[in-house]
Design a protein around this motif. Structure first.
Motif, short mmCIF file in Angstrom:
data_model
loop_
_atom_site.label_atom_id
_atom_site.label_comp_id
_atom_site.label_asym_id
_atom_site.label_seq_id
_atom_site.Cartn_x
_atom_site.Cartn_y
_atom_site.Cartn_z
N LEU A 1 0.84 -1.19 0.00
CA LEU A 1 0.00 0.00 0.00
C LEU A 1 0.88 1.24 0.00
CD1 LEU A 1 -2.71 1.56 0.34
CD2 LEU A 1 -2.49 1.19 2.81
N ILE A 2 0.61 2.13 -0.96
CA ILE A 2 1.20 3.47 -0.96
C ILE A 2 0.06 4.46 -0.71
CG2 ILE A 2 2.41 5.25 -2.28
CD1 ILE A 2 3.79 3.03 -3.85
N LEU B 1 2.93 3.04 -9.20
CA LEU B 1 2.22 1.78 -9.34
C LEU B 1 3.18 0.61 -9.52
CD1 LEU B 1 -0.66 2.97 -11.69
CD2 LEU B 1 -0.91 2.30 -9.29
N SER B 2 4.31 0.86 -10.16
CA SER B 2 5.29 -0.22 -10.37
C SER B 2 5.94 -0.66 -9.07
CB SER B 2 6.37 0.24 -11.36
OG SER B 2 7.28 1.15 -10.76
N PHE B 3 5.82 0.14 -8.01
CA PHE B 3 6.39 -0.20 -6.72
C PHE B 3 5.49 -1.13 -5.91
CE2 PHE B 3 8.48 4.28 -6.73
CZ PHE B 3 9.44 3.85 -7.62
N LYS C 1 3.15 -4.55 -5.07
CA LYS C 1 2.99 -5.98 -5.32
C LYS C 1 1.68 -6.21 -6.07
CE LYS C 1 5.25 -7.27 -0.95
NZ LYS C 1 5.02 -7.93 0.36
N PRO C 2 1.50 -7.34 -6.75
CA PRO C 2 0.21 -7.65 -7.37
C PRO C 2 -0.91 -7.57 -6.33
CG PRO C 2 1.89 -9.19 -8.12
CD PRO C 2 2.53 -8.37 -7.03
N GLY C 3 -1.96 -6.85 -6.65
CA GLY C 3 -3.06 -6.64 -5.72
C GLY C 3 -2.86 -5.44 -4.82
N GLY C 4 -1.68 -4.81 -4.91
CA GLY C 4 -1.39 -3.65 -4.07
C GLY C 4 -2.19 -2.42 -4.50
N VAL C 5 -2.19 -1.41 -3.63
CA VAL C 5 -3.07 -0.25 -3.82
C VAL C 5 -2.27 1.05 -3.69
CG1 VAL C 5 -4.99 1.05 -2.79
CG2 VAL C 5 -5.17 -1.43 -3.06
N ASP D 1 -10.70 13.08 -15.30
CA ASP D 1 -10.47 12.39 -16.56
C ASP D 1 -8.98 12.12 -16.79
OD1 ASP D 1 -13.16 12.53 -16.94
OD2 ASP D 1 -13.10 13.91 -18.63
N ASP D 2 -8.14 13.11 -16.43
CA ASP D 2 -6.69 12.92 -16.58
C ASP D 2 -6.21 11.74 -15.74
OD1 ASP D 2 -6.25 15.10 -18.28
OD2 ASP D 2 -6.03 16.49 -16.59
N TYR D 3 -6.64 11.68 -14.49
CA TYR D 3 -6.15 10.61 -13.61
C TYR D 3 -6.65 9.25 -14.07
CZ TYR D 3 -4.00 14.13 -10.80
OH TYR D 3 -3.20 15.16 -10.41
N TYR D 4 -7.86 9.20 -14.61
CA TYR D 4 -8.33 7.93 -15.16
C TYR D 4 -7.44 7.50 -16.33
CZ TYR D 4 -11.26 4.22 -16.92
OH TYR D 4 -11.71 3.00 -17.34
N ALA D 5 -7.11 8.45 -17.20
CA ALA D 5 -6.27 8.13 -18.36
C ALA D 5 -4.87 7.70 -17.95
CB ALA D 5 -6.21 9.33 -19.30
N TRP D 6 -4.31 8.33 -16.93
CA TRP D 6 -2.95 8.01 -16.50
C TRP D 6 -2.88 6.68 -15.73
CZ3 TRP D 6 -2.44 13.62 -14.28
CH2 TRP D 6 -2.24 14.51 -15.35
N LEU D 7 -3.96 6.34 -15.04
CA LEU D 7 -3.95 5.15 -14.19
C LEU D 7 -4.46 3.89 -14.89
CD1 LEU D 7 -5.39 6.85 -10.98
CD2 LEU D 7 -3.07 5.94 -11.19
#
Length: 257
Positions: free
Chosen positions: A96-97, A117-119, A121-125, A169-175
């Motif tokens: 979790l970050i 997000l790359s930091f 683990k799978p399933g991390g938030v 909208d920007d954050y949706y596109a980036w994430l």
């Protein structure tokens, strides 16, 4: 730049903590073993995370020495490190970050968010809350006063450099290309404060710092704040009980990889 004032920041701890709790409440079921609190401040959000998750491995990151010192005193069971959150990288992936009222100080969110997000683990938030206040009266008046006085040459570059955060909208596109689930929302909090001086105190521990840092002495800072107060008096009319209502919009997102 002058360091943050922990006492002024914590003067409104209850109000600031509400957004952290609201962000925490929207995180999907998680049993994190490693948590990072980006922009941890004086440890208030780390304390909430520690209580909620009962997790012994919490790392707080902040570039303010005074905030790190206060956080270590408040929550000795956690680790706190002085670092720039935009440059930070973990030694290993985390679960979790959590970034409560911090990420808006970092530039280039289109590149920063995939890196964070790359930091995970799978399933991390990645859970983020940011003030979305560039156009609200208190912030607009800071910029107006900065270019309307003998301090104009010193403060105009600061006023012009206040970057806006992205849109929902920007954050949706980036994430969205990097995650399996995204929850995005915005909430406007209304804080009844004890007059216009309390509004100044709210921002003196945060958004006013870059302006005050450029002023030469206490007299010039006092003149700038007096001008700012006069403008606040016209923009924020007191209620019948003398309170001033500070409307404070915040943008949230919770992204799970």
């Amino acid at each position: 730049m002058r360091d943050w004032n922990c006492d002024l920041y914590l003067k409104f701890e209850r109000e600031r903590a509400q957004a952290a709790r609201d962000l925490l409440s929207r995180i999907p079921p998680l049993a994190p073993r490693k948590i990072v609190d980006l922009g941890c401040g004086p440890g208030n959000s780390a304390a909430i995370l520690s209580l909620y998750y009962r997790c012994g491995d919490i790392l707080g990151i902040d570039r303010s020495p005074s905030m790190i010192k206060a956080a270590r005193e408040r929550l000795p069971i956690a680790r706190f490190v002085e670092a720039d959150l935009a440059q930070w990288a973990p030694e290993a992936q985390v679960d979790l970050i959590f970034a409560n009222a911090a990420l808006h100080f970092a530039p280039d969110h289109d590149r920063l968010l995939p890196k964070l997000l790359s930091f995970l683990k799978p399933g991390g938030v990645l859970a983020v809350q940011m003030p979305n206040v560039l156009q609200d009266p208190a912030h607009a008046l800071m910029r107006m006063v900065a270019v309307d006085g003998p301090w104009m040459e010193k403060l105009a570059p600061i006023a012009k450099s206040r970057a806006a955060i992205g849109s929902i909208d920007d954050y949706y596109a980036w994430l969205s290309p990097h995650v399996q689930n995204i929850d995005l929302w915005q909430t406007t909090y209304v804080h009844p404060l004890d007059g216009h001086d309390a509004v100044i105190d709210w921002f003196a521990g945060s958004a006013l710092l870059p302006f005050l840092d450029r002023l030469d002495d206490d007299d010039e800072s006092a003149a700038f704040l007096a001008h700012y107060r006069r403008e606040l008096e016209m923009a924020y009319l007191p209620q019948e009980d003398g309170k001033v209502l500070l409307h404070y919009p915040r943008l949230f997102f919770v992204a799970q990889v």
